[in-house]
Design a protein around this motif. Structure first.
Motif, short mmCIF file in Angstrom:
data_model
loop_
_atom_site.label_atom_id
_atom_site.label_comp_id
_atom_site.label_asym_id
_atom_site.label_seq_id
_atom_site.Cartn_x
_atom_site.Cartn_y
_atom_site.Cartn_z
N GLY A 401 -103.18 -30.66 -30.19
CA GLY A 401 -103.03 -31.91 -30.92
C GLY A 401 -104.02 -32.02 -32.05
N VAL A 402 -103.66 -32.81 -33.07
CA VAL A 402 -104.53 -33.07 -34.21
C VAL A 402 -104.18 -34.45 -34.75
N THR A 403 -105.17 -35.16 -35.28
CA THR A 403 -104.94 -36.51 -35.78
C THR A 403 -104.88 -36.50 -37.30
N VAL A 404 -103.95 -37.31 -37.84
CA VAL A 404 -103.82 -37.55 -39.27
C VAL A 404 -103.72 -39.07 -39.44
N GLY A 405 -104.80 -39.68 -39.89
CA GLY A 405 -104.82 -41.13 -39.96
C GLY A 405 -104.76 -41.73 -38.57
N SER A 429 -102.39 -46.84 -32.97
CA SER A 429 -102.55 -48.28 -33.10
C SER A 429 -101.60 -49.04 -32.19
N THR A 430 -100.39 -48.49 -32.04
CA THR A 430 -99.37 -49.20 -31.28
C THR A 430 -99.01 -48.51 -29.97
N LEU A 431 -99.49 -47.28 -29.78
CA LEU A 431 -99.17 -46.48 -28.60
C LEU A 431 -97.67 -46.25 -28.48
N VAL A 432 -97.03 -45.99 -29.63
CA VAL A 432 -95.60 -45.70 -29.69
C VAL A 432 -95.40 -44.23 -30.01
N TRP A 433 -94.61 -43.55 -29.19
CA TRP A 433 -94.31 -42.13 -29.39
C TRP A 433 -93.04 -41.97 -30.23
N VAL A 497 -96.40 -55.63 -33.54
CA VAL A 497 -97.48 -55.14 -32.68
C VAL A 497 -98.79 -55.72 -33.16
N PRO A 498 -99.79 -55.81 -32.32
CA PRO A 498 -101.09 -56.34 -32.72
C PRO A 498 -101.87 -55.32 -33.53
N THR A 502 -107.55 -54.08 -31.81
CA THR A 502 -107.29 -55.14 -30.84
C THR A 502 -106.35 -54.65 -29.76
N ALA A 503 -105.32 -53.86 -30.16
CA ALA A 503 -104.36 -53.36 -29.17
C ALA A 503 -105.04 -52.48 -28.15
N LEU A 504 -105.84 -51.50 -28.61
CA LEU A 504 -106.52 -50.63 -27.67
C LEU A 504 -107.57 -51.38 -26.89
N HIS A 505 -108.23 -52.35 -27.54
CA HIS A 505 -109.23 -53.14 -26.83
C HIS A 505 -108.58 -53.92 -25.70
N ASN A 506 -107.40 -54.49 -25.98
CA ASN A 506 -106.68 -55.20 -24.93
C ASN A 506 -106.24 -54.24 -23.84
#
Length: 675
Positions: A401-405, A429-433, A497-498, A502-506
Motif C-alpha cells: 500500500g501507498v498513500t496519495v493525499g 477521511s471517510t473510510l470508504v473503499w 460525511v463528516p 473528526t471522522a477518525l476521531h469519532n
C-alpha cells in the motif's frame, strides 16, 4: 494456484518445491537425479514421508500386504506423520535437508518453481517468454474490467513516466539496463527520482543486493557498496546478510533498513542505514528495549518516528505488539495501547493519516487471511475497529500500500488460493473503499510480496510496482496514474460525511461515544419521566402540598435511577477489564499453543527417526543371532573333525610299534628305519 506467503505460515512452498526438486521428488531436473541416494535410509524415508504429507496429505492408503521391505518402510514413514499440516511438513522437509546437506540451495539450478495441483513441478506456460531465467507474460498493458486496451509488443519502449497517458490502469514499462533478479518480499523506497530495491526472496534464497531504477530515463543500475563504516580496517565492502520481509524507509539522505527474516536471525531487531552520498552501510546504535527479531511486519513513518506493528518472529510465532522508534534520539519505546488491538498477523499493510492515525489493513495468520481495518490514535494510544463502507476488499495478505493525499492505494496480495486481481483505494477521511482497476490472469500485479511506491512527474503522482510472486517470480515494473476526477473521487464527495480528522476521531472514541449516549439516554429518560409525571399529575393535583410530595417522590426515583446507572457503569467497566484480561490470556495461550505444536512436530519427527533406527537395529540383531548359531555349528564340526584326526593318528602310531615287535618283513623294517 497456491500462494507463497512468508509470513503467515506459507513461507516454505517455493523453498520446499525447490528442495523437493533437488532431492529428486516431483519432476526434478536431470541434475538432481540420484541425490536422494546419498542420504541414509532413515533420512530418505523421512523425506519421502514428509513430501507425501506436504503434497498429498495424511496417509489414507492401506498398508502394503506384499512382503516388500521398501514399500512397507515408505508406508510406515508416511503413515507415522498422522495429521501433520502440509505447511509443517514442508518446513520439516526443508529443515532436515538443510541439516543433512547445508549447501543444497547453492546447487539448485535457476528454474521457475511452479507447484501444480498434485505437488509436481510444472513447466511454465507456452505463451510466456524467458528473461534472466524467469518466465513472464508477453504483454505490456493489462486490460481492466471497465476498458480493455490493446497489448503492446515487447519491442515498444515507453519514454519515461511521461508516456503514461491513461488513468487508473496499470501499464508495464520497458526498462533498459540489466534488470535485478526476480524476487518478492523485498524492500523498496523512492528518493527524489530514484527507486531503490534491496534484498528479497528468490527460489527460497534470500538476497542482499541493492539496485536502483532511475525513474527519469527508466534505467536499472546496480549500486556499488563501499567499505563498511563500522569497519575502518577493512578495505573491502561488508554487505548486509541476505534477508526478506524487511522494511526499507527513506529518511533524510539515508535508507533505513529494519527487521526482516535472515538465515541466522539475531535475538532483537537491528537498525541499519545506507548513506546515499557515501554508498556505505552502517549499523545505527539504538537505546531502550528493542523489539524481538521478526519479518513481515509493518513500519510506518509518523512525523519523526517509526511505528512498527506485528510480524512473525524467528520461531514462526505471530505478533501484534507495537513499538515506536524515535529517529531523533534513536530510542525504542514499547507501547501498551488501550483498546482491542488487531489479532496477531504478518504481511499486512499500514498507513498514517493526518500524522495522528495509524491504519492497519488485512494480513494473515498461519491458517487464514483478514480484511479487517483497525485504527490506532497515536495521541491517545487507543485502538478501535471502525465500520468500513463501499466496496470492502476481500481477505488478503502480502499486499502493498501507498498513500496519495487522503487516498490509500492497495495492490496485490493473496488469499492462500490465488492472487488478488483488484487494486483498491480507501479514502482515509471517510473510510470508504472503491475499486480502482482489476487485472486479468496471472500477472505480477496479482502477486504476493510485491512493492508499491509513489513517484511524481510534472506534478502528478504515479504509483510504481515492482516484483512479486504468484507461482512465478517477477522483476517487472508497472505504473498507474491515479485520476483526480475519477469516479472514485466523485463517489466519495457525493456522500454526506463528516470532516476527515473528526471522522477518525469519532471512530477511535467509539467506545466512549456509546457510553456517553447511554448516559445521555438515561438522563433523557429521567427528564421525560419527570416532565410526563408532572404534566399528568398537575391536572389533578391543585394544591402546592401535593406537588411538593410528587416532586420529592420523583427526586427520590431519579436518585435511585442515577445510583442504578452508576452501578451499571461500574459493572460495564469491570466486564471490559475482564474481557481485556481474557483476550490477553487467550493471546498468550495461542502463542504458547503454537510454540508447543512446533515442538511437538519436531519431537514427533525425531521419534519417527528413532523408530526407524530401532527397526534397523532389530533386523541387524536378528542377523547377528543367525550368524552366531552358524558359528557355533561350525565350531562343533571343527572340533569333531580335529578329534577324529587325532584318534586316527593315535591308532596308526599304535599299530606300527606292535608290528615291529612281532617281526615285520626286512624290507618293511628297512623302510621304517630309513624313515
Amino acid at each position: 494456484m497456491p500462494m507463497a506467503r512468508a509470513s503467515s505460515g506459507l513461507a516454505y512452498p517455493e523453498r520446499f518445491y525447490a528442495a523437493a526438486s533437488y532431492v529428486g521428488f516431483g519432476g526434478s531436473p536431470k541434475s538432481s537425479k540420484g541425490v536422494i541416494s546419498k542420504f541414509q535410509n532413515d533420512v530418505a524415508l523421512l523425506l519421502y514421508g514428509l513430501y507425501q504429507q506436504a503434497t498429498v496429505g495424511p496417509c489414507n492408503v492401506p498398508k502394503p500386504r506384499a512382503w516388500n521391505p521398501l514399500e512397507q518402510s515408505k508406508w510406515t514413514s508416511w503413515h507415522g506423520l498422522g495429521n501433520m499440516a502440509s505447511t509443517e511438513a514442508m518446513r520439516l522437509f526443508v529443515k532436515i535437508l538443510e541439516e543433512e546437506e547445508p549447501g543444497w540451495y547453492s546447487r539448485v539450478p535457476e528454474f521457475v518453481v511452479e507447484p501444480g495441483v498434485d505437488g509436481e513441478i510444472n513447466n511454465p506456460k507456452s505463451d510466456s517468454v524467458t528473461q534472466n531465467g524467469n518466465y513472464f507474460p508477453e504483454t505490456k498493458i493489462i486490460s481492466t474490467e471497465n476498458e480493455s486496451m490493446e497489448t503492446q509488443d515487447k519491442d515498444v519502449v515507453l519514454e519515461g513516466l511521461g508516456s503514461v497517458g491513461v488513468y487508473d490502469q496499470w501499464v508495464q514499462l520497458s526498462i533498459s539496463g540489466q534488470r535485478p533478479k526476480a524476487r518478492y518480499e523485498h524492500g523498496a523506497a523512492v528518493v527524489q527520482d530514484n527507486m531503490y530495491i534491496f534484498g528479497g526472496n528468490h527460489n527460497g534464497r534470500y538476497l542482499n543486493d541493492l539496485q536502483v531504477l532511475d525513474l527519469r530515463n527508466l534505467t536499472w543500475l546496480r549500486v556499488e557498496v563501499k567499505a563498511h563504516t563500522d569497519s575502518l580496517e577493512s578495505l573491502s565492502p561488508v554487505p548486509l546478510a541476505p534477508c526478506a520481509g524487511h522494511s526499507l524507509i527513506p529518511w533524510e539522505n539515508k535508507l533505513i533498513f529494519i527487521a526482516g527474516h535472515t538465515k541466522d536471525p539475531s535475538e532483537t531487531v537491528t537498525v541499519k542505514a545506507f548513506d546515499l552520498q557515501t554508498c556505505t552501510w552502517s549499523t545505527l546504535k539504538t537505546y531502550g528495549k528493542p523489539p524481538v527479531s521478526r519479518g513481515g511486519q509493518s513500519v510506518t513513518v509518523a512525523g519523526s518516528t517509526l511505528v512498527m506493528f506485528g510480524g512473525e518472529d524467528a520461531n514462526r510465532a505471530l505478533l501484534n505488539d507495537l513499538h515506536i522508534l524515535d529517529l531523533e534520539t534513536m530510542t525504542w519505546d514499547d507501547i501498551d495501547a488501550i483498546g482491542v488491538p488487531p489479532c496477531p498477523r504478518s504481511d499486512h499493510a499500514a498507513a498514517v493519516h493526518a500524522e495522528r492515525y495509524l491504519l492497519i489493513f488485512g494480513g494473515g495468520s498461519h491458517a487464514t487471511c483478514f480484511n479487517d481495518l483497525h485504527v490506532l490514535d497515536l495521541q491517545n494510544m487507543e485502538w478501535s475497529k471502525p465500520m468500513q463502507q463501499g466496496d470492502i476488499p476481500s481477505p488478503r495478505a502480502g499486499h502493498a500500500g501507498v498513500t496519495v493525499g487522503e487516498n490509500w492505494f492497495i495492490a496485490g496480495g493473496g488469499n492462500n488460493k490465488s492472487g488478488v486481481s483488484e487494486t483498491v483505494a480507501l479514502n482515509m477521511s471517510t473510510l470508504v473503499w472503491s475499486v480502482v482497476t482489476t487485472v486479468q490472469g496471472r500477472v505480477p500485479l496479482a502477486s504476493e510480496g510485491l512493492s508499491l511506491v509513489v513517484s511524481s512527474y510534472n506534478g502528478e503522482d504515479i504509483l510504481v510496482s515492482f516484483g512479486g510472486y504468484n507461482g512465478q517470480y517477477s522483476n517487472e515494473v508497472y505504473v498507474l496514474k491515479p485520476s483526480h476526477k475519477s469516479t472514485l473521487q466523485s463517489k466519495m464527495t457525493e456522500m454526506a460525511v463528516p470532516d476527515s480528522v473528526t471522522a477518525l476521531h469519532n471512530t477511535t472514541n467509539a467506545t466512549r461515544d456509546v457510553e456517553s449516549e447511554f448516559e445521555a439516554g438515561q438522563e433523557g429518560k429521567i427528564r421525560e419521566i419527570v416532565v410526563d409525571n408532572v404534566d399528568s399529575e398537575s391536572l389533578n393535583v391543585k394544591s402546592e402540598e401535593n406537588k411538593e410530595r410528587l416532586l420529592t417522590a420523583l427526586k427520590a426515583e431519579k436518585e435511585e435511577l442515577e445510583a442504578s446507572l452508576t452501578k451499571e457503569q461500574l459493572m460495564s467497566l469491570k466486564l471490559k477489564q475482564e474481557l481485556a484480561e481474557a483476550e490477553t490470556r487467550n493471546t498468550d495461550l495461542t502463542k504458547e499453543l503454537q510454540s508447543i505444536r512446533g515442538q511437538l512436530a519436531a519431537e514427533q519427527s525425531r521419534c519417527f527417526k528413532l523408530e526407524v533406527d530401532v527397526a534397523e537395529l532389530r533386523q541387524k540383531l536378528q542377523t547377528m543371532e543367525t550368524l552366531q548359531k552358524e558359528l557355533e555349528l561350525l565350531q562343533r564340526q571343527k572340533a569333531a573333525s580335529e578329534q577324529a584326526a587325532l584318534d586316527a593318528k593315535q591308532k596308526q602310531s599304535s599299530s606300527g610299534v606292535w608290528g615291529w615287535l612281532a617281526g615285520a618283513p626286512a624290507s618293511q623294517k628297512a623302510d621304517e628305519a630309513s624313515e
